[in-house]
Design a protein around this motif. Structure first.
Motif, short mmCIF file in Angstrom:
data_model
loop_
_atom_site.label_atom_id
_atom_site.label_comp_id
_atom_site.label_asym_id
_atom_site.label_seq_id
_atom_site.Cartn_x
_atom_site.Cartn_y
_atom_site.Cartn_z
N HIS A 1 -1.22 0.33 -5.27
CA HIS A 1 -2.67 0.41 -5.07
C HIS A 1 -3.21 -1.00 -4.87
O HIS A 1 -3.10 -1.84 -5.78
CB HIS A 1 -3.35 1.08 -6.26
CG HIS A 1 -2.88 2.47 -6.49
ND1 HIS A 1 -2.90 3.07 -7.73
CD2 HIS A 1 -2.34 3.39 -5.64
CE1 HIS A 1 -2.42 4.30 -7.63
NE2 HIS A 1 -2.07 4.51 -6.38
N ALA B 1 0.85 -1.19 0.00
CA ALA B 1 0.00 0.00 0.00
C ALA B 1 0.88 1.24 0.00
O ALA B 1 1.69 1.44 0.91
CB ALA B 1 -0.92 0.01 1.22
N THR C 1 -7.26 -2.71 2.88
CA THR C 1 -6.02 -3.45 3.12
C THR C 1 -6.26 -4.56 4.13
O THR C 1 -7.33 -4.65 4.74
CB THR C 1 -4.91 -2.50 3.61
OG1 THR C 1 -5.39 -1.72 4.73
CG2 THR C 1 -4.47 -1.55 2.50
N MET D 1 2.02 4.77 0.74
CA MET D 1 1.73 5.74 1.79
C MET D 1 2.68 6.93 1.69
O MET D 1 3.79 6.80 1.20
CB MET D 1 1.87 5.08 3.17
CG MET D 1 0.82 4.01 3.44
SD MET D 1 -0.82 4.73 3.69
CE MET D 1 -1.84 3.49 2.87
N SER E 1 -8.27 3.50 3.03
CA SER E 1 -7.11 2.61 2.95
C SER E 1 -7.21 1.47 3.96
O SER E 1 -6.88 0.32 3.65
CB SER E 1 -5.81 3.39 3.17
OG SER E 1 -5.59 4.30 2.11
N ASN F 1 -2.46 -8.36 1.14
CA ASN F 1 -2.81 -7.40 0.10
C ASN F 1 -2.39 -7.93 -1.26
O ASN F 1 -1.28 -8.46 -1.41
CB ASN F 1 -2.10 -6.06 0.35
CG ASN F 1 -2.57 -5.38 1.61
OD1 ASN F 1 -3.71 -5.53 2.02
ND2 ASN F 1 -1.68 -4.63 2.24
N VAL G 1 -3.09 7.03 7.48
CA VAL G 1 -3.84 6.01 6.75
C VAL G 1 -5.33 6.34 6.82
O VAL G 1 -5.92 6.35 7.91
CB VAL G 1 -3.58 4.60 7.34
CG1 VAL G 1 -4.22 3.53 6.46
CG2 VAL G 1 -2.08 4.33 7.49
#
Length: 205
Positions: free
Chosen positions: A104, A45, A73, A47, A69, A187, A65
């Motif tokens: 993503h 992810a 996740t 960030m 998100s 993820n 976050v």
């Protein structure tokens, strides 16, 4: 952009609700090389760094976050004590050792089997039906931020699919993949080309 080649493992040391979730991650990076506003992939992810501190080899950075998100996740990945695969953003001229990764998350998969085979680990992961059609044998996929090659795919009657991966000992040691067990969530990001095909298919439908 990223490559799916993990450069460090970080540990969530603080997770605080501030509207968004402010998460502090301990890591071995040199904070002098991390810019405020820089992108770091955390187990796949992407960030944005909003704070940093510490010293080389014993540093930390913080990210905000969003609720979106968190919802997209793997459950528990932002909890204190969680270990995250880290990768800083690709720079022009860097070696593309894995494949093009956007950071993503497309979906969350579930580990349904983990089997030791000759020192390596054969992982079987169940992908939801939303992305099942875009996972192909010998194609690329990002699992918890790690660029991997799909071995086999088995389609299921409910539209989901099970796909297998071979995790060599080195990959298991330098990422969190060596810790995965049946029932764990991960993820998933499909290959960027498959992402465009998915969009084209949706428009055609």
């Amino acid at each position: 952009m990223f490559t799916g080649i993990v450069t460090a493992i970080g540990t969530v040391t603080k997770s605080e609700e501030r509207g968004d979730l402010r998460v502090r991650v301990a890591c071995p990076y040199d904070p002098a090389t991390i810019a405020i506003g820089a992108s770091i992939a955390c187990s796949g992810a992407c960030m944005t760094v909003v704070e940093k501190g510490g010293a080389a080899g014993d540093s930390w950075f913080a990210v905000d976050v969003s609720g979106e998100s968190v919802s997209r996740t793997a459950p528990g990945m932002w909890n204190e004590g969680a270990r995250l695969n880290l990768e800083t953003a690709l720079k022009l001229g860097d070696e593309l050792g894995g494949h093009i990764v956007t950071g993503h998350v497309d979906a969350v998969g579930e580990v349904v089997d983990s089997e030791d085979i000759g020192g390596s680990t054969k992982l079987t992961i169940r992908a939801p039906k939303d992305i099942a059609a875009f996972i192909a044998p010998k194609g690329s996929i990002t699992v918890a931020g790690v660029s991997l090659t799909v071995n086999d795919v088995t389609d299921r009657d409910d539209g989901t699919c099970d796909f297998t991966l071979n995790i060599i000992p080195h990959t298991g040691d330098v990422t969190t993949l060596g810790d995965l067990a049946e029932g764990d969530s991960v993820n998933l990001e499909i290959d960027v080309l498959a992402r465009y095909l998915k969009r084209m298919q949706a428009l055609a439908g």
